[in-house]
Design a protein around this motif. Structure first.
Motif, short mmCIF file in Angstrom:
data_model
loop_
_atom_site.label_atom_id
_atom_site.label_comp_id
_atom_site.label_asym_id
_atom_site.label_seq_id
_atom_site.Cartn_x
_atom_site.Cartn_y
_atom_site.Cartn_z
N TRP A 19 4.60 0.99 -4.38
CA TRP A 19 5.50 1.91 -5.07
C TRP A 19 6.39 1.16 -5.99
O TRP A 19 6.83 -0.01 -5.64
N SER A 20 6.89 1.89 -6.98
CA SER A 20 8.08 1.22 -7.95
C SER A 20 8.95 2.19 -8.09
O SER A 20 8.39 3.22 -8.24
N MET A 21 10.22 1.76 -8.30
CA MET A 21 11.05 2.70 -8.41
C MET A 21 12.32 2.20 -9.37
O MET A 21 12.84 0.89 -9.44
N ARG A 50 6.05 1.63 3.97
CA ARG A 50 7.42 2.29 3.37
C ARG A 50 7.72 2.02 1.83
O ARG A 50 7.10 1.27 0.98
N GLN A 51 8.60 3.08 1.39
CA GLN A 51 8.84 3.11 0.24
C GLN A 51 9.96 2.32 -0.15
O GLN A 51 10.51 1.79 0.73
N PRO A 52 10.02 1.83 -1.61
CA PRO A 52 11.21 0.73 -1.78
C PRO A 52 12.87 1.49 -1.44
O PRO A 52 12.86 2.57 -1.39
N GLU A 53 13.52 0.59 -1.05
CA GLU A 53 14.92 0.92 -0.42
C GLU A 53 15.88 0.43 -1.66
O GLU A 53 15.91 -0.85 -2.37
N GLY A 60 0.71 -1.17 -0.07
CA GLY A 60 0.03 0.15 0.06
C GLY A 60 0.99 1.12 -0.01
O GLY A 60 2.00 1.40 -0.04
N VAL A 61 0.21 2.44 0.16
CA VAL A 61 0.82 3.76 0.02
C VAL A 61 0.32 4.64 1.07
O VAL A 61 0.57 5.71 1.03
N TYR A 84 7.36 5.62 -8.63
CA TYR A 84 5.83 5.58 -9.40
C TYR A 84 4.94 5.01 -8.26
O TYR A 84 5.24 4.14 -7.46
N PHE A 85 3.39 5.09 -8.75
CA PHE A 85 2.52 4.38 -8.07
C PHE A 85 2.61 2.77 -8.77
O PHE A 85 2.66 2.76 -9.81
N LEU A 86 2.34 1.72 -8.08
CA LEU A 86 2.23 0.48 -8.58
C LEU A 86 0.83 0.00 -8.47
O LEU A 86 0.46 -0.06 -7.30
#
Length: 350
Positions: A309-311, A257-260, A251-252, A273-275
């Motif tokens: 999220w995606s990075m 937590r955002q990707p590390e 989730g967001v 980005y939103f996934l």
């Protein structure tokens, strides 16, 4: 009555260790430049000695600065030597390093504009080329030496400076945050990149001088081309690597937590980005117009099936591969330019 016509000492002295009439010791013949090699060195010795002196000074400066940096690192705790954990006082060492790397990244411009462009154009403009080739020296022989000698010196100088800078940067590549490894002040001045880059701009300058035959005009045109190459290379550099992706599916919302990214990885693209649940990616500006209302914003994201999220990023372990690929591209281009110079010079040099 006989007359002594030879010095017995000279006759019995071993070769390479004789003495003249004044008793001074003479060694064997020392290797010296001759022919076109001597001519090219003699003609451009000021530029050659400047390159040699600059290389020596650069090496000494980097060795001293590295010594100061390692002395400071020895005073830190092990936990402070991890990426992102260096104390603020370390920033001055990072600033100096990136400044030196920035100065070294200008070497290709200098090699093309100040060395390559006037190297042949000056001789064509002054008539020296016509004078030399009217003797017993062929056009190809003269042109080959004009290319080979400075190219060898440029390659040696940039290779040494690049190796010393890499030796300085390696122990702190995770601590220096002022410039990432994909920047010109690091990527272009380590490995084989500085050699390939400088050879490319040098031969390009020679080719421009061969075509335009005027020193000042050749330098101006070469400067414009080299600056354009630097811009294109800056855009192309990151595309030499294989972009990796890291994602989350928790989730967001608050607490998610955002990707590390891995250590030393370089983030690519527009950011995070939103996934969606289907694997599609949405721009981070999605639902930004509802940011003022948490419920409306959450509802908007849920309606688009956003699950995390995606990075995108480039991992550090691709740096060497990217440098070798860039080196291959530049050396291939350099070989093409040299081929043109030789063909053009043999037919239309004078």
């Amino acid at each position: 009555m006989s007359t002594l016509t030879h010095d017995p000492a000279a006759r019995t002295a071993p070769a390479g260790n004789s003495q003249d009439a004044r008793g001074s010791r003479q060694t064997g013949p020392r290797p010296r430049l001759s022919g076109t090699a001597w001519l090219v060195w003699r003609q451009h010795r000021a530029a050659f000695w400047t390159i040699i002196a600059g290389t020596v000074v650069g090496v000494i400066v980097m060795v001293v600065l590295r010594g100061q940096m390692t002395d400071y690192l020895s005073t830190l705790e092990p936990t402070q030597k991890k990426p992102g954990s260096a104390p603020p006082e370390f920033e001055k060492y990072g600033d100096v390093m990136t400044d030196i790397g920035g100065y070294l990244s200008y070497f290709p411009i200098l090699a093309g504009v100040l060395l390559g462009a006037p190297f042949v154009a000056g001789d064509l403009e002054s008539g020296t080329a016509k004078l030399v080739t009217s003797q017993s020296v062929s056009r190809l022989r003269w042109l080959s030496m004009k290319l080979a000698m400075p190219a060898a010196l440029v390659a040696l100088s940039t290779g040494v400076l690049g190796a010393v800078f890499h030796w300085w940067w390696s122990p702190v590549k995770g601590l220096v945050t002022q410039a990432d490894w994909s920047s010109s002040s690091i990527f272009d001045v380590t490995g084989m990149m500085p050699v390939a880059y400088a050879l490319l701009t040098f031969t390009l300058g020679v080719a421009v001088g061969l075509l335009l035959r005027r020193t000042l005009v050749s330098m101006v045109v070469t400067l414009g081309i080299v600056v354009a190459i630097a811009f294109v290379w800056g855009e192309l550099r990151s595309s030499l690597g294989h972009i990796m992706t890291v994602s989350t599916h928790q989730g967001v919302g608050p607490g998610a937590r955002q990707p590390e990214l891995p250590d030393l990885a370089i983030q690519q693209g527009q950011g995070t980005y939103f996934l969606t649940g289907s694997g599609d990616r949405l721009d981070w500006m999605t639902c930004v117009d509802k940011m003022d209302n948490d419920k409306a914003h959450t509802a908007c994201l849920e309606s688009k099936n956003v699950v995390g999220w995606s990075m995108d990023y480039l991992p550090f372990d691709q740096m060497a591969t990217m440098q070798w690929l860039g080196t291959a591209i530049m050396l291939t281009t350099t070989a093409t330019i040299v081929t043109f110079i030789v063909i053009w010079g043999r037919k239309r040099l004078l």
